[in-house]
Design a protein around this motif. Structure first.
Motif, PDB file in Angstrom:
ATOM      1  N   ALA A 182      17.140  -6.081  -4.507  1.00 12.61           N
ATOM      2  CA  ALA A 182      17.470  -7.502  -4.494  1.00 12.61           C
ATOM      3  C   ALA A 182      16.974  -8.166  -3.215  1.00 12.61           C
ATOM      4  N   LEU A 183      16.981  -7.429  -2.113  1.00  9.96           N
ATOM      5  CA  LEU A 183      16.570  -8.029  -0.847  1.00  9.96           C
ATOM      6  C   LEU A 183      15.103  -8.455  -0.901  1.00  9.96           C
ATOM      7  N   SER A 184      14.236  -7.566  -1.446  1.00 13.81           N
ATOM      8  CA  SER A 184      12.824  -7.961  -1.472  1.00 13.81           C
ATOM      9  C   SER A 184      12.603  -9.109  -2.452  1.00 13.81           C
ATOM     10  N   LEU A 225       6.143 -14.323   8.103  1.00 11.92           N
ATOM     11  CA  LEU A 225       6.784 -13.876   6.865  1.00 11.92           C
ATOM     12  C   LEU A 225       6.741 -12.364   6.748  1.00 11.92           C
ATOM     13  N   GLY A 226       5.585 -11.795   7.089  1.00 20.26           N
ATOM     14  CA  GLY A 226       5.466 -10.345   7.048  1.00 20.26           C
ATOM     15  C   GLY A 226       6.448  -9.679   7.990  1.00 20.26           C
ATOM     16  N   LEU A 227       6.544 -10.200   9.226  1.00 16.56           N
ATOM     17  CA  LEU A 227       7.459  -9.614  10.214  1.00 16.56           C
ATOM     18  C   LEU A 227       8.899  -9.716   9.735  1.00 16.56           C
ATOM     19  N   LEU A 228       9.243 -10.879   9.131  1.00 19.36           N
ATOM     20  CA  LEU A 228      10.603 -11.037   8.615  1.00 19.36           C
ATOM     21  C   LEU A 228      10.904  -9.995   7.549  1.00 19.36           C
ATOM     22  N   SER A 233      13.998  -5.272   6.206  1.00 17.95           N
ATOM     23  CA  SER A 233      14.099  -3.954   5.579  1.00 17.95           C
ATOM     24  C   SER A 233      14.596  -2.917   6.582  1.00 17.95           C
ATOM     25  N   VAL A 234      14.251  -3.092   7.864  1.00 15.51           N
ATOM     26  CA  VAL A 234      14.778  -2.182   8.890  1.00 15.51           C
ATOM     27  C   VAL A 234      16.294  -2.373   9.027  1.00 15.51           C
ATOM     28  N   LEU A 235      16.712  -3.652   9.075  1.00 15.46           N
ATOM     29  CA  LEU A 235      18.146  -3.961   9.157  1.00 15.46           C
ATOM     30  C   LEU A 235      18.893  -3.331   7.994  1.00 15.46           C
ATOM     31  N   PHE A 236      18.287  -3.469   6.804  1.00 19.40           N
ATOM     32  CA  PHE A 236      18.938  -2.934   5.622  1.00 19.40           C
ATOM     33  C   PHE A 236      19.125  -1.432   5.748  1.00 19.40           C
ATOM     34  N   ARG A 237      18.082  -0.777   6.271  1.00 21.86           N
ATOM     35  CA  ARG A 237      18.172   0.672   6.375  1.00 21.86           C
ATOM     36  C   ARG A 237      19.287   1.081   7.349  1.00 21.86           C
ATOM     37  N   HIS A 241      22.480   3.237   6.269  1.00 20.16           N
ATOM     38  CA  HIS A 241      22.774   4.490   6.946  1.00 20.16           C
ATOM     39  C   HIS A 241      24.250   4.583   7.292  1.00 20.16           C
ATOM     40  N   ARG A 242      24.808   3.434   7.725  1.00 21.85           N
ATOM     41  CA  ARG A 242      26.235   3.401   8.074  1.00 21.85           C
ATOM     42  C   ARG A 242      27.111   3.531   6.840  1.00 21.85           C
TER      43      ARG A 242
END
Lengths: 257, 254
Positions: A182-184, A225-228, A233-237, A241-242
Motif C-alpha cells: 500500500a505504501l508504494s 521523488l525518488g529519494l522520498l 521504504s527504509v522507514l517502513f523497514r 522490524h520493530r
C-alpha cells in the motif's frame, strides 16, 4: 565478510554510477539532459525555500492521512470479512473486481465527487491503499492457526482480548505485507492526484517545471521523488522490524536445527 | 454455494449503486445508477472506437510486460549467478526499486511526448523490478546438493542455466510475472490517462473533459474487468508453466 568489504560492496556501485552520471553529463549542452552539477545546484533553492512548506510537506501530510485511514479501514474491514465464512464468500468476487480497477482511473470520479481540494487527494490515496491492506488482512485472519484458536476457546478468551492477541497478532505478518504494498501505491497516487487539476503539491510542482521547460528544476523534482520513495521504504523497514521482531525471531528459531 | 453467494454480493453492490442515486442519497450527476452505466457500456461495446482503445491498451500492456519480463529474467540470472556481482549490485537495486515510476512521467513526456513510447518506458520500469527481485530470490534458492551434482557431472555454464537455474527459478519467475502483470496494467492505463497516447486511459480522460459521466463510469468498469481477466490469465499461465512443480501437484486431491 569484514565490515570494510561490506561497505565497499554496498557503496561501490552507487558511487560509480553517480560519478559516471556526473562526468558524462559534465559538459552537456543537451537541453533535456543538463549536467548533474546544475541539477544539484538548483536542488536546494528549488525545494528548501517556501516550496518545502507550501508543496512538499502538504503532499506528505496528505499521504500520511490517507495511508493511515486506509490502514485502519483495511484492517477493520479485513477482520470482519476474514473471520466470517459467509461474508467472505459473498464479498470475494466483488473485492476481486474492485481491486482490479487501476486506482488512478478513480481520480476523475473523485474530482467529480469531492472537487480538486485536499479531500479528493486524500480519498484517492485511501481508495488505492485500501485494497492491498484489506485483501492481505482477510488472508491473514483466515489462516489463524487452528490450535491457537482452539486454545483461546478452551481458556474462554473472548472479546477484545481475543481479537487483539489472537486475530490481529496472527494476521500481522500479512497485514504488514499489505501495508508495504500500500505504501508504494500511496506514493504513486500522491503524485498522480496532484498531476490532475491541482494548485499545489509535489506532483504539481514537477509538472509546472515541465510545462515551463525548467528542465534542471524538473530533474531535481524527479530526484526528490525518488529519494522520498527510498526514504519511506527504509522507514517502513525500521517500523516492520520493530513490530514483527517476535515473528522474525520465531522464524529464525524454527529454521535452526 | 460459493458461486451463488459471490453473485449475490456482486448483485447487491449493483443494486446499492442503482438505488443510492435513485432515492437521492447521492447526486445522479456524480454517480449515475448502475442501469445507466450498463446501458452506456453496451452502447460503447457497439462502437469500433471502443474496441480500438481496448486493443491499444492490450498491446501496450503485453509489449511492456514482455520487455520487462525478458530484461528482468536475463538480468536476474546474470546478476544472481555470480555471488560477487550480486553483492555489489544489491544496494543499487534496493535503492532504485522504490523510486516511484510516476516520478518519471515528466521526464518521459519531455523526451518522447504523448506517445506510446512514453507509456512503455513507465510500464517497463515499474514491471522490471518486480521480475528482477523475484528472479534474484529464485536463483539464490538453488539446492546446494543439486548445484554440487551439476558440478560433479561437469555441466557447462549454459547447461547449468538450462537444467539447474531455470527450473529452480521458474516458480519465482512466474510469481514475478504475475506481480508485474498487475503493475504493468496499472501503469499502462495511468500513462494513457495522464500522458495521453490512445487507449482506455485516454478514453477516460476524454470522457472526463467532455463531462460524459456515465461513459466515464462505464470505462472504469471496463478497466476493472480488464484487470480481472488479466489476473485469471496469469493464474492459468502459472498453473500451466508449473504443472510439474510439487507446490502445484499437491493441490490435486489424492
Amino acid at each position: 565478510m569484514t565490515v570494510l568489504r561490506r561497505v565497499v560492496l554496498a557503496l561501490g556501485l552507487p558511487v560509480v554510477l553517480v560519478a559516471a552520471w556526473w562526468f558524462a553529463s559534465a559538459g552537456s549542452t543537451d537541453f533535456y539532459f543538463p549536467p548533474l552539477a546544475t541539477i544539484v545546484e538548483v536542488f536546494p533553492e528549488t525545494w528548501f525555500g517556501s516550496r518545502l512548506t507550501d508543496d512538499v510537506l502538504p503532499s506528505l501530510a496528505r499521504l500520511g492521512i490517507g495511508y493511515a485511514a486506509a490502514l485502519l479501514l483495511g484492517v477493520a474491514l479485513g477482520i470482519v470479512i476474514g473471520s466470517n465464512r459467509w461474508v467472505r464468500a459473498t464479498t470475494e468476487p466483488l473485492l476481486e473486481f474492485l481491486r482490479a480497477i487501476p486506482p488512478p482511473v478513480l481520480v476523475p470520479i473523485l474530482i467529480l465527487v469531492a472537487g480538486i481540494g485536499d479531500t479528493m487527494k486524500v480519498l484517492v490515496i485511501v481508495s488505492g491503499c485500501l485494497w492491498p491492506v484489506l485483501l492481505n488482512t482477510v488472508e491473514g485472519v483466515r489462516s489463524v492457526d487452528d490450535v491457537l484458536a482452539d486454545t483461546c476457546r478452551t481458556y474462554r478468551i473472548r472479546g477484545r482480548l481475543r481479537w487483539w492477541h489472537l486475530v490481529v497478532r496472527s494476521a500481522s505478518p500479512q497485514i504488514v505485507t499489505g501495508a508495504r504494498q500500500a505504501l508504494s501505491v500511496g506514493i504513486i497516487l500522491m503524485v498522480i492526484s496532484e498531476m490532475f487539476a491541482a494548485n499545489s503539491g509535489l506532483g504539481y510542482s514537477v509538472i509546472q517545471f515541465k510545462d515551463g521547460f525548467q528542465i534542471p528544476q524538473m530533474w531535481s523534482g524527479v530526484i526528490l521523488l525518488g529519494l522520498l520513495g527510498v526514504l519511506l521504504s527504509v522507514l517502513f523497514r525500521l517500523v516492520e522490524h520493530r513490530v514483527l521482531s517476535w515473528y522474525h525471531g520465531s522464524r529464525t528459531a524454527s529454521e535452526e536445527p | 454455494m460459493r458461486l451463488v453467494l459471490g453473485l449475490a454480493g456482486l448483485l447487491g453492490f449493483g443494486v446499492l449503486l442503482e438505488l443510492a442515486p435513485r432515492i437521492g442519497l447521492v447526486s445522479e450527476r456524480y454517480a449515475p445508477p448502475t442501469s445507466t452505466i450498463l446501458t452506456t457500456l453496451a452502447e460503447q461495446a457497439g462502437e469500433a472506437r471502443f474496441w480500438t482503445a481496448v486493443l491499444d491498451t492490450t498491446r501496450t500492456w503485453l509489449l511492456g510486460l514482455a520487455i520487462a519480463v525478458l530484461l528482468g529474467v536475463l538480468a536476474g540470472i546474470a546478476l544472481g549467478s555470480v555471488p560477487i556481482v550480486r553483492a555489489a549490485t544489491s544496494s543499487t537495486i534496493e535503492f532504485l526499486r522504490p523510486i516511484p515510476s510516476v516520478a518519471l512521467i515528466p521526464l518521459v513526456v519531455v523526451l518522447y511526448g504523448p506517445t506510446v513510447t512514453s507509456t512503455l518506458v513507465l510500464v517497463v520500469y515499474a514491471a522490471f523490478w518486480q521480475v528482477l527481485v523475484q528472479v534474484l530470490h529464485g536463483v539464490a534458492d538453488i539446492d546446494p546438493v543439486a548445484h554440487d551434482t551439476a558440478r560433479s557431472y561437469r555441466l557447462g555454464r549454459l547447461a547449468r542455466v538450462r537444467y539447474l537455474v531455470w527450473p529452480t527459478a521458474l516458480p519465482y519467475v512466474v510469481t514475478g510475472v504475475r506481480l508485474a502483470a498487475t503493475v504493468a496494467l496499472i501503469l499502462t492505463i495511468t500513462g494513457e490517462l495522464v500522458i495521453g497516447p490512445p487507449g482506455l486511459g485516454q478514453e477516460i480522460a476524454i470522457a472526463r473533459t467532455s463531462g460524459a459521466v456515465p461513459a466515464m463510469y462505464a470505462l472504469i468498469v471496463v478497466t476493472g474487468l480488464f484487470g480481472v481477466v488479466a489476473n485469471v490469465m496469469t493464474r492459468a499461465a502459472e498453473r500451466r508453466a508449473l504443472h510439474w512443480h510439487p507446490s502445484m501437484r499437491t493441490e490435486v486431491p489424492a
